[in-house]
Design a protein around this motif. Structure first.
Motif, PDB file in Angstrom:
ATOM      1  N   ALA A 141       0.806  -1.217   0.000  1.00 33.73           N
ATOM      2  CA  ALA A 141       0.000   0.000   0.000  1.00 33.73           C
ATOM      3  C   ALA A 141       0.843   1.271   0.000  1.00 33.73           C
ATOM      4  O   ALA A 141       0.432   2.299  -0.537  1.00 33.73           O
ATOM      5  CB  ALA A 141      -0.933  -0.001   1.213  1.00 33.73           C
ATOM      6  N   ALA A 142       2.020   1.232   0.608  1.00 32.98           N
ATOM      7  CA  ALA A 142       2.860   2.424   0.737  1.00 32.98           C
ATOM      8  C   ALA A 142       3.828   2.528  -0.441  1.00 32.98           C
ATOM      9  O   ALA A 142       4.702   1.661  -0.596  1.00 32.98           O
ATOM     10  CB  ALA A 142       3.635   2.383   2.050  1.00 32.98           C
ATOM     11  N   PRO A 143       3.729   3.563  -1.264  1.00 31.75           N
ATOM     12  CA  PRO A 143       4.602   3.675  -2.442  1.00 31.75           C
ATOM     13  C   PRO A 143       6.082   3.680  -2.100  1.00 31.75           C
ATOM     14  O   PRO A 143       6.893   3.105  -2.824  1.00 31.75           O
ATOM     15  CB  PRO A 143       4.169   4.999  -3.082  1.00 31.75           C
ATOM     16  N   ASP A 144       6.466   4.343  -0.982  1.00 29.59           N
ATOM     17  CA  ASP A 144       7.885   4.394  -0.642  1.00 29.59           C
ATOM     18  C   ASP A 144       8.418   3.020  -0.255  1.00 29.59           C
ATOM     19  O   ASP A 144       9.541   2.639  -0.629  1.00 29.59           O
ATOM     20  CB  ASP A 144       8.133   5.403   0.478  1.00 29.59           C
ATOM     21  N   LEU A 145       7.624   2.238   0.489  1.00 29.39           N
ATOM     22  CA  LEU A 145       8.040   0.881   0.828  1.00 29.39           C
ATOM     23  C   LEU A 145       8.123   0.009  -0.417  1.00 29.39           C
ATOM     24  O   LEU A 145       9.044  -0.803  -0.564  1.00 29.39           O
ATOM     25  CB  LEU A 145       7.078   0.262   1.831  1.00 29.39           C
ATOM     26  N   ALA A 146       7.163   0.168  -1.317  1.00 28.36           N
ATOM     27  CA  ALA A 146       7.178  -0.622  -2.554  1.00 28.36           C
ATOM     28  C   ALA A 146       8.426  -0.323  -3.366  1.00 28.36           C
ATOM     29  O   ALA A 146       9.082  -1.240  -3.884  1.00 28.36           O
ATOM     30  CB  ALA A 146       5.925  -0.328  -3.367  1.00 28.36           C
ATOM     31  N   ALA A 147       8.790   0.953  -3.475  1.00 25.19           N
ATOM     32  CA  ALA A 147       9.974   1.322  -4.244  1.00 25.19           C
ATOM     33  C   ALA A 147      11.238   0.756  -3.607  1.00 25.19           C
ATOM     34  O   ALA A 147      12.128   0.241  -4.297  1.00 25.19           O
ATOM     35  CB  ALA A 147      10.070   2.841  -4.359  1.00 25.19           C
ATOM     36  N   GLY A 148      11.320   0.842  -2.283  1.00 20.66           N
ATOM     37  CA  GLY A 148      12.489   0.312  -1.593  1.00 20.66           C
ATOM     38  C   GLY A 148      12.603  -1.192  -1.747  1.00 20.66           C
ATOM     39  O   GLY A 148      13.696  -1.726  -1.992  1.00 20.66           O
ATOM     40  N   ALA A 149      11.483  -1.901  -1.615  1.00 27.97           N
ATOM     41  CA  ALA A 149      11.495  -3.359  -1.762  1.00 27.97           C
ATOM     42  C   ALA A 149      11.858  -3.757  -3.180  1.00 27.97           C
ATOM     43  O   ALA A 149      12.620  -4.713  -3.408  1.00 27.97           O
ATOM     44  CB  ALA A 149      10.137  -3.934  -1.384  1.00 27.97           C
ATOM     45  N   ARG A 150      11.346  -3.013  -4.138  1.00 23.40           N
ATOM     46  CA  ARG A 150      11.635  -3.306  -5.544  1.00 23.40           C
ATOM     47  C   ARG A 150      13.142  -3.223  -5.807  1.00 23.40           C
ATOM     48  O   ARG A 150      13.748  -4.095  -6.444  1.00 23.40           O
ATOM     49  CB  ARG A 150      10.860  -2.330  -6.426  1.00 23.40           C
TER      50      ARG A 150
END
Length: 385
Positions: A141-150
């Motif tokens: 749900a969190a764009p910043d977490l998604a970017a970091g995980a990616r």
């Protein structure tokens, strides 16, 4: 720093051995954790409780403290995000990650849906298992977490196996369905029907329920229901749009008890008996309680997150003083649920299961057709289908 990290990692793996926390029938889980250690998925800032508040621990300025938090122990999560002074994301404890992956029963080549990417560690472990012929879709749900995980997954060489998408996990991911397996890394009180609908018949879902335990269910051959058993107990963070549960002091708000009584019941099991704790969670799902001990015995603080509260204090003579306030009599409600559990033969937590359909959800004990059951109410405004 590398020696320090390696020492913490080695001790953490040994602690998993000591506690017999590795799945006996899924050796691949340990292999995956060895190949993809937690440190590679932990952000440079973690958070530690100092007795009063969560304080930042940065890898650059306190590498030893940071390593200690990454590898705190088999039953300790590493807090990776604080929102409104409370944890909102974490690197889950290794024992629970291992238990849930074992329960998911994934195989090479499977197509897996993950709800809640976080740092990407769990997605990486899934990718390690499904291999080059499988695929993982992870929704964050969190764009910043998604970017970091990616970015982290790409560095780990798993960018082609794991697709991280930004979205509401409650909707699953229709575009890459159907899935062989699905796993949620955050707690839900009511399972979104989309998770079941996007699984193949015979597919499996593992999810934390109500921040206390996790279930593993299998979708029926006709796709119209899913049922399965409790797999383990642990506390989980809720979905991001879930309102935080107030603390006891917030509910009580310095109000004096409007009803007091002495109880003959020994409340020690509230502190020690996990089967009882699970039974009370099922029977009175909105009641929250904490326990502690002193020289006289166990004490408990209970509330419903709204206006009702109770305090149970063990006295030197073994009796229990019960003070409660608000519109509900929580001591009476818990007592009735406790008595019912006693009357049903003190059913073990492992003998509970859950059934999910588009129309209803219910937890049951012993047998889904003939055993006692408790309806799982949908949040206001939520419909299945």
């Amino acid at each position: 720093m590398n020696d320090n990290l390696e020492g913490h990692r080695r001790r953490a793996m040994e602690a998993m051995d000591v506690h017999r926390a590795w799945p006996e029938d899924a050796a691949w889980v340990r292999d995956a954790v060895e190949a993809l250690p937690r440190q590679g998925f932990a952000p440079d800032r973690l958070w530690d409780w100092d007795g009063h508040a969560y304080v930042p621990v940065d890898r650059g300025t306190d590498p030893y403290g940071w390593a200690r938090l990454v590898y705190a122990g088999p039953y300790d999560a590493a807090i990776t995000e604080i929102t409104h002074a409370r944890p909102s994301s974490s690197l889950s404890c290794t024992s629970v990650v291992a238990s849930m992956l074992d329960a998911l029963d994934i195989e090479p080549g499977h197509h897996v849906l993950e709800l809640g990417t976080g740092t990407g560690w769990n997605a990486a472990l899934l990718a390690h298992r499904v291999g080059p012929t499988g695929h993982v879709t992870s929704v964050e749900a969190a764009p910043d977490l998604a970017a970091g995980a990616r970015a982290t997954l790409t560095r780990a060489g798993l960018g082609d196996t794991v697709m991280v998408v930004v979205g509401d996990g409650a909707h699953g991911h229709h575009d890459t369905a159907p899935f062989d397996r699905a796993i949620a890394t955050y707690a839900v009180d009511h399972v979104p029907w989309a998770w079941i609908r996007q699984l193949r018949p015979g597919g499996g879902l593992v999810f934390p329920w109500g921040r206390l335990g996790h279930f593993a269910v299998t979708v029926a051959a006709d796709g119209r229901s899913a049922t399965g058993w409790l797999q383990g107990l642990a506390q989980f963070m809720p979905a991001r749009d879930t309102a935080p549960i107030p603390e006891f002091d917030e509910v009580r708000a310095d109000r004096s008890a409007d009803h007091e009584d002495l109880l003959a019941r020994d409340i020690t099991p509230l502190h020690t008996d996990r089967d009882l704790l699970w039974a009370l969670r099922v029977a009175v799902p909105d009641v929250v309680y904490a326990t502690d001990t002193d020289e006289d015995g166990v004490n408990a603080w209970i509330h419903d997150g709204a206006r009702s509260w109770a305090v149970l204090t063990t006295l030197p003579d073994g009796r229990v003083r019960a003070g409660q306030g608000g519109p509900r009599r929580l001591v009476d409600e818990l007592g009735a649920a406790w008595d019912a559990w006693d009357g049903d033969g003190r059913v073990r937590r492992w003998d509970h299961g859950i059934t999910i359909t588009a129309e209803e959800q219910f937890v049951w004990a012993g047998d889904p057709e003939t055993g006692p059951r408790w309806t799982v109410s949908a949040p206001a405004g939520v419909t299945n289908g």
